[in-house]
Enzyme design. Structure first.
Site, PDB file in Angstrom:
ATOM      1  N   VAL A 110       0.817  -1.218   0.000  1.00 28.05           N
ATOM      2  CA  VAL A 110       0.000   0.000   0.000  1.00 28.05           C
ATOM      3  C   VAL A 110       0.853   1.271   0.000  1.00 28.05           C
ATOM      4  CG1 VAL A 110      -2.021  -1.088   1.075  1.00 28.05           C
ATOM      5  CG2 VAL A 110      -0.270  -0.006   2.536  1.00 28.05           C
ATOM      6  N   SER A 114      -7.402   2.871  15.162  1.00 27.73           N
ATOM      7  CA  SER A 114      -6.922   2.299  16.428  1.00 27.73           C
ATOM      8  C   SER A 114      -7.419   3.178  17.559  1.00 27.73           C
ATOM      9  CB  SER A 114      -5.396   2.260  16.465  1.00 27.73           C
ATOM     10  OG  SER A 114      -4.940   1.963  17.771  1.00 27.73           O
ATOM     11  N   TYR A 117       2.895   5.830  15.290  1.00 25.72           N
ATOM     12  CA  TYR A 117       1.711   4.989  15.022  1.00 25.72           C
ATOM     13  C   TYR A 117       0.423   5.724  15.401  1.00 25.72           C
ATOM     14  CZ  TYR A 117      -1.639   1.175  15.604  1.00 25.72           C
ATOM     15  OH  TYR A 117      -2.763   0.379  15.529  1.00 25.72           O
ATOM     16  N   SER A 153      -0.372   8.454  13.067  1.00 27.16           N
ATOM     17  CA  SER A 153      -0.870   7.940  11.778  1.00 27.16           C
ATOM     18  C   SER A 153      -2.348   7.558  11.896  1.00 27.16           C
ATOM     19  CB  SER A 153      -0.032   6.746  11.302  1.00 27.16           C
ATOM     20  OG  SER A 153      -0.307   5.559  12.040  1.00 27.16           O
ATOM     21  N   LYS A 154      -2.726   6.996  13.032  1.00 25.34           N
ATOM     22  CA  LYS A 154      -4.128   6.577  13.193  1.00 25.34           C
ATOM     23  C   LYS A 154      -5.047   7.774  13.431  1.00 25.34           C
ATOM     24  CE  LYS A 154      -3.554   2.151  12.586  1.00 25.34           C
ATOM     25  NZ  LYS A 154      -4.198   1.432  11.490  1.00 25.34           N
TER      26      LYS A 154
HETATM   27  N1  LIG Z   1      -3.825  -5.993  16.885  1.00 26.10           N
HETATM   28  C1  LIG Z   1      -4.204  -4.911  17.543  1.00 26.10           C
HETATM   29  O1  LIG Z   1      -4.222  -4.903  18.799  1.00 26.10           O
HETATM   30  C2  LIG Z   1      -4.642  -3.676  16.815  1.00 26.10           C
HETATM   31  C3  LIG Z   1      -5.211  -2.655  17.557  1.00 26.10           C
HETATM   32  C4  LIG Z   1      -5.634  -1.497  16.917  1.00 26.10           C
HETATM   33  C5  LIG Z   1      -5.498  -1.384  15.545  1.00 26.10           C
HETATM   34  N2  LIG Z   1      -4.952  -2.386  14.830  1.00 26.10           N
HETATM   35  C6  LIG Z   1      -4.824  -2.184  13.382  1.00 26.10           C
HETATM   36  O2  LIG Z   1      -5.431  -3.248  12.689  1.00 26.10           O
HETATM   37  C7  LIG Z   1      -4.775  -3.418  11.429  1.00 26.10           C
HETATM   38  C8  LIG Z   1      -4.375  -4.879  11.286  1.00 26.10           C
HETATM   39  O3  LIG Z   1      -3.493  -5.204  12.357  1.00 26.10           O
HETATM   40  P1  LIG Z   1      -3.251  -6.702  12.833  1.00 26.10           P
HETATM   41  O4  LIG Z   1      -3.096  -6.672  14.301  1.00 26.10           O
HETATM   42  O5  LIG Z   1      -4.261  -7.596  12.206  1.00 26.10           O
HETATM   43  O6  LIG Z   1      -1.786  -6.939  12.232  1.00 26.10           O
HETATM   44  P2  LIG Z   1      -1.141  -8.148  11.434  1.00 26.10           P
HETATM   45  O7  LIG Z   1       0.316  -7.830  11.397  1.00 26.10           O
HETATM   46  O8  LIG Z   1      -1.577  -9.450  11.991  1.00 26.10           O
HETATM   47  O9  LIG Z   1      -1.761  -7.935   9.995  1.00 26.10           O
HETATM   48  C9  LIG Z   1      -1.411  -6.804   9.227  1.00 26.10           C
HETATM   49  C10 LIG Z   1      -1.317  -7.208   7.766  1.00 26.10           C
HETATM   50  O10 LIG Z   1      -0.943  -6.030   7.023  1.00 26.10           O
HETATM   51  C11 LIG Z   1       0.009  -6.448   6.040  1.00 26.10           C
HETATM   52  N3  LIG Z   1       0.835  -5.319   5.623  1.00 26.10           N
HETATM   53  C12 LIG Z   1       1.806  -4.686   6.331  1.00 26.10           C
HETATM   54  N4  LIG Z   1       2.359  -3.746   5.585  1.00 26.10           N
HETATM   55  C13 LIG Z   1       1.741  -3.766   4.375  1.00 26.10           C
HETATM   56  C14 LIG Z   1       1.896  -3.028   3.187  1.00 26.10           C
HETATM   57  N5  LIG Z   1       2.829  -2.077   3.059  1.00 26.10           N
HETATM   58  N6  LIG Z   1       1.070  -3.283   2.146  1.00 26.10           N
HETATM   59  C15 LIG Z   1       0.140  -4.273   2.258  1.00 26.10           C
HETATM   60  N7  LIG Z   1      -0.023  -5.032   3.349  1.00 26.10           N
HETATM   61  C16 LIG Z   1       0.776  -4.768   4.401  1.00 26.10           C
HETATM   62  C17 LIG Z   1       0.827  -7.519   6.739  1.00 26.10           C
HETATM   63  O11 LIG Z   1       1.543  -8.335   5.817  1.00 26.10           O
HETATM   64  C18 LIG Z   1      -0.230  -8.274   7.516  1.00 26.10           C
HETATM   65  O12 LIG Z   1      -0.762  -9.352   6.767  1.00 26.10           O
HETATM   66  C19 LIG Z   1      -3.593  -2.458  11.418  1.00 26.10           C
HETATM   67  O13 LIG Z   1      -3.946  -1.299  10.709  1.00 26.10           O
HETATM   68  C20 LIG Z   1      -3.395  -2.141  12.885  1.00 26.10           C
HETATM   69  O14 LIG Z   1      -2.817  -0.875  13.083  1.00 26.10           O
HETATM   70  C21 LIG Z   1      -4.509  -3.549  15.429  1.00 26.10           C
END
Ligand SMILES: NC(=O)c1ccc[n+]([C@@H]2O[C@H](COP(=O)([O-])OP(=O)(O)OC[C@H]3O[C@@H](n4cnc5c(N)ncnc54)[C@H](O)[C@@H]3O)[C@@H](O)[C@H]2O)c1
Length: 251
Positions: free
Chosen positions: A58, A137, A150, A153-154
């Protein structure tokens, strides 16, 4: 209730965690889902088999444009976009280098801009009441000690969501944002391991959450499914916090 048959969806970050759960739930509701992620091999994007997978970085404009081109050629429209790709390296003010800051912004914020800008022309061809859901987030809404870039960004994801919701309303494209709390995902587990947390970190985390457990990706995906569906046809520009009640606590 969630019949999305005949709808085309793209979910970024769908190789893992929240994005994977969103893609699975949309597919279970009948949508044709393009799973897009930096982890997928470029060759797999040409497969005719479903579910589709596409290599996507992305943060790379040309990669996003390639995906948009493929969507246009193959389907001629898009109905649902879920922007879930994200990274969350820790960093205090002192620890956040310019390189780290730029990388987090490039993936979490500019990447979302790229996806929205290149795919909106295909969303505007949708006869189904098209929808964008951005994964933000809870860190967009509060302070943390070591998540500076982070969290910023959010915060940008929230602002992007509201501005796009207003701008795209005349085209009947809805744009909403889901703010997850603490979710047990592959990415979060890797971060906890890297920072030396014990293996039962998620049990300890869950004990602090009012509803009694850490969230799992499907807890977030069900709200994304609702927002993507006709049941949410008059909801746009809204932020949905899914955190098991964590943000209710004063201490
Ligand atoms: N896990 C948490 O506690 C949490 C909390 C709040 C927000 N989030 C947000 O949820 C979203 C998903 O997080 P997650 O915990 O499932 O993480 P994760 O690491 O399990 O999954 C994230 C996915 O994004 C992909 N990715 C990373 N960089 C990329 C890029 N440049 N282009 C395309 N794909 C890319 C990764 O390969 C991975 O498959 C994120 O935006 C994260 O900030 C997660």
């Amino acid at each position: 209730m969630f019949n999305l048959s005949d709808q085309i969806a793209v979910v970024t970050g769908s190789a893992s965690g929240i994005g994977a759960a969103c893609a699975r739930q949309l597919a279970a509701a009948g949508a044709t889902v393009v799973f897009a992620d930096i982890r997928f091999e470029p060759e797999s994007g040409s497969s005719a088999a479903l579910p589709l997978t596409a290599h996507l970085d992305v943060s790379d404009r040309s990669s996003v444009e390639r995906l948009a081109h493929t969507i246009g050629e193959r389907f001629g429209r898009l109905d649902i976009l879920v922007n879930a790709a994200g990274i969350f390296p820790r960093g205090t003010l002192a620890e956040t280098t310019e390189v780290l800051w730029d990388h987090i912004m490039a993936v979490n914020l500019k990447g979302m801009f790229h996806c929205c800008q290149t795919l909106v022309p295909w969303l505007s061809q949708s006869p189904h009441g098209p929808s964008i859901v951005n994964i933000g987030s809870v860190n967009a809404q509060g302070g943390a000690q070591d998540l500076l870039a982070y969290s910023v960004s959010k915060g940008g994801v929230s602002t992007l969501t509201k501005n796009l919701a207003r701008a795209l309303a005349p085209a009947r494209i809805r744009v909403n944002c889901v703010h997850p709390g603490w979710v047990l995902t592959e990415g979060e587990t890797a971060v906890q391991r890297a920072t030396g947390q014990p293996e039962d970190w998620h049990v300890r985390a869950g004990a602090k959450i009012p509803l009694g457990r850490i969230l799992v990706p499907d807890d977030i995906a069900s709200t994304v499914l609702f927002l993507s569906s006709p049941l949410a046809s008059q909801i746009t520009g809204q932020e949905w916090t899914i955190d098991g009640g964590a943000s209710l606590s004063c201490n």
